[in-house]
Design a protein around this motif. Sequence first.
Motif, PDB file in Angstrom:
ATOM      1  N   SER A 148       0.868  -1.423  -0.066  1.00  0.00           N
ATOM      2  CA  SER A 148       0.001   0.010  -0.021  1.00  0.00           C
ATOM      3  C   SER A 148       0.744   1.264   0.027  1.00  0.00           C
ATOM      4  O   SER A 148       0.284   2.378  -0.466  1.00  0.00           O
ATOM      5  N   ASN A 149       2.097   1.229   0.594  1.00  0.00           N
ATOM      6  CA  ASN A 149       2.915   2.472   0.762  1.00  0.00           C
ATOM      7  C   ASN A 149       4.292   2.070   0.771  1.00  0.00           C
ATOM      8  O   ASN A 149       5.088   2.559   1.568  1.00  0.00           O
ATOM      9  N   PRO A 150       4.753   1.728  -0.721  1.00  0.00           N
ATOM     10  CA  PRO A 150       6.388   1.409  -0.667  1.00  0.00           C
ATOM     11  C   PRO A 150       6.936   2.612  -1.024  1.00  0.00           C
ATOM     12  O   PRO A 150       6.602   3.438  -1.537  1.00  0.00           O
ATOM     13  N   ASP A 151       8.472   2.738  -0.245  1.00  0.00           N
ATOM     14  CA  ASP A 151       9.262   3.695  -0.799  1.00  0.00           C
ATOM     15  C   ASP A 151       9.744   3.714  -2.015  1.00  0.00           C
ATOM     16  O   ASP A 151       9.774   2.763  -2.771  1.00  0.00           O
ATOM     17  N   SER A 152      10.090   4.827  -2.661  1.00  0.00           N
ATOM     18  CA  SER A 152      10.599   4.910  -3.938  1.00  0.00           C
ATOM     19  C   SER A 152      12.112   4.254  -4.068  1.00  0.00           C
ATOM     20  O   SER A 152      12.786   4.209  -3.091  1.00  0.00           O
ATOM     21  N   PHE A 153      12.376   3.670  -5.057  1.00  0.00           N
ATOM     22  CA  PHE A 153      13.697   2.884  -5.423  1.00  0.00           C
ATOM     23  C   PHE A 153      14.862   3.731  -5.782  1.00  0.00           C
ATOM     24  O   PHE A 153      14.770   4.606  -6.595  1.00  0.00           O
ATOM     25  N   ASN A 154      16.013   3.588  -5.064  1.00  0.00           N
ATOM     26  CA  ASN A 154      17.157   4.383  -5.350  1.00  0.00           C
ATOM     27  C   ASN A 154      18.363   3.518  -5.968  1.00  0.00           C
ATOM     28  O   ASN A 154      18.742   2.877  -5.347  1.00  0.00           O
ATOM     29  N   PHE A 155      18.476   3.744  -7.250  1.00  0.00           N
ATOM     30  CA  PHE A 155      19.321   2.674  -8.225  1.00  0.00           C
ATOM     31  C   PHE A 155      20.818   3.013  -7.574  1.00  0.00           C
ATOM     32  O   PHE A 155      21.693   1.952  -7.341  1.00  0.00           O
ATOM     33  N   GLN A 156      21.218   4.135  -7.000  1.00  0.00           N
ATOM     34  CA  GLN A 156      22.604   4.262  -6.515  1.00  0.00           C
ATOM     35  C   GLN A 156      22.829   3.815  -5.169  1.00  0.00           C
ATOM     36  O   GLN A 156      23.830   2.928  -5.168  1.00  0.00           O
TER      37      GLN A 156
END
Length: 384
Positions: free
Chosen positions: A281-289
């Motif tokens: 329902s509320n995942p954090d955004s993914f950071n590729f670095q």
Amino acid sequence: MPKKTNLILKVLLSVYLCFMSYYLYTHQYYNVDIEAYMGLLYKAEYPEMKIEEIHKKVFAELGEKRPGMFESDLSHEETAKGENTYYKTISENPKVFEEELQLFSVKPFYNFVNLIFFKVGFSASASTFFISILSYVLILYFVFLFLSKILRNHQLAILLTFLLSLFKPLLESSRHASPDSLSCLLLLLSFYVFVIKRNFLIATIFAMLCILTRPEYFIFYSFFYILIFIKRKELQIKNFEFGFSFVYLFLAFSVVQYFNQISWSTLFMNQFTKVQLYPISNPDSFNFQDYLNFIKSKILFEFNSSYFLLLLIFIIVIIYKKFPSIKKNSIPYLFFGFIYLSIFLRFLIFPTMVNRMMIGYYLIIILGLIYIQSSKEDLFKKLS
């Protein structure tokens, strides 16, 4: 060796495996994943039961088995931010618990077998452990059959089976509520049926079940099918049989991905960056670095803490001795090379090398080396 002696040895092996089964059952390790598998059991068996009731039943049972299991653990440095308090939060919050269940629903065959034992009458916690213990016994049984066929020496086969029974990753997996032992069993069964019994259809079924237990094994099977394609004429496998078999494996993998509600990026963050309390329902955004930094920080340590470098030494020595010219027979090089390539690709997806999760690869390497060292025949030559 006389048949009577062989029979006595087999009886002694059976008695030993019974003893080990009892020992392992009385020395189970309550890893924190068990609550998720138990929750999926109740959810499947009682579809009308509210998540609050499932949550209550799961943690009440675990509270009796191992009091204080889900208290905050502040004794070690966090890998993913929030992991030290994650399971305490789950034990107190049914909504977080409900979303966590989706992380473990991607192993449908393991959950199905778990449900069968639950229906038979085992408690939710005992059924998860029973799968690991039964898989441990069957793994060793098929290892013994395989070694007996290759070595043609029951005494040596039983000795090696006994030594492998004490292999630390195998013992660890049998004490955990996890699909590690079952997936290893299915992997070995698919190879045993393919190499010894030469039944491509049954081997395909076991391979599908392996993927439905641990989807990442699809990587390894994809590479292994390259070897089958190269040797399809010697194996007497027709092109349409080969094609349909691989399609079935792909479908097994696709089914898991279709019903998976949690993306790989969210799963990665949950394990290695920041715990996702609400991954659906509320995942954090993914950071590729962050992903690249974590891979770089772990790759050398993880491989060095596994058995793969040690096994690689034996692979090089034995392959060099038995096959000095790659032009004569490239299959052994490709076989072990594809295993290590599969492990590396798996690491890029899920950057940890926990040894109990690697037992399938370990045993395939060990048995493959024994085969090459003990047999003058081609790796794909029919043995029966």
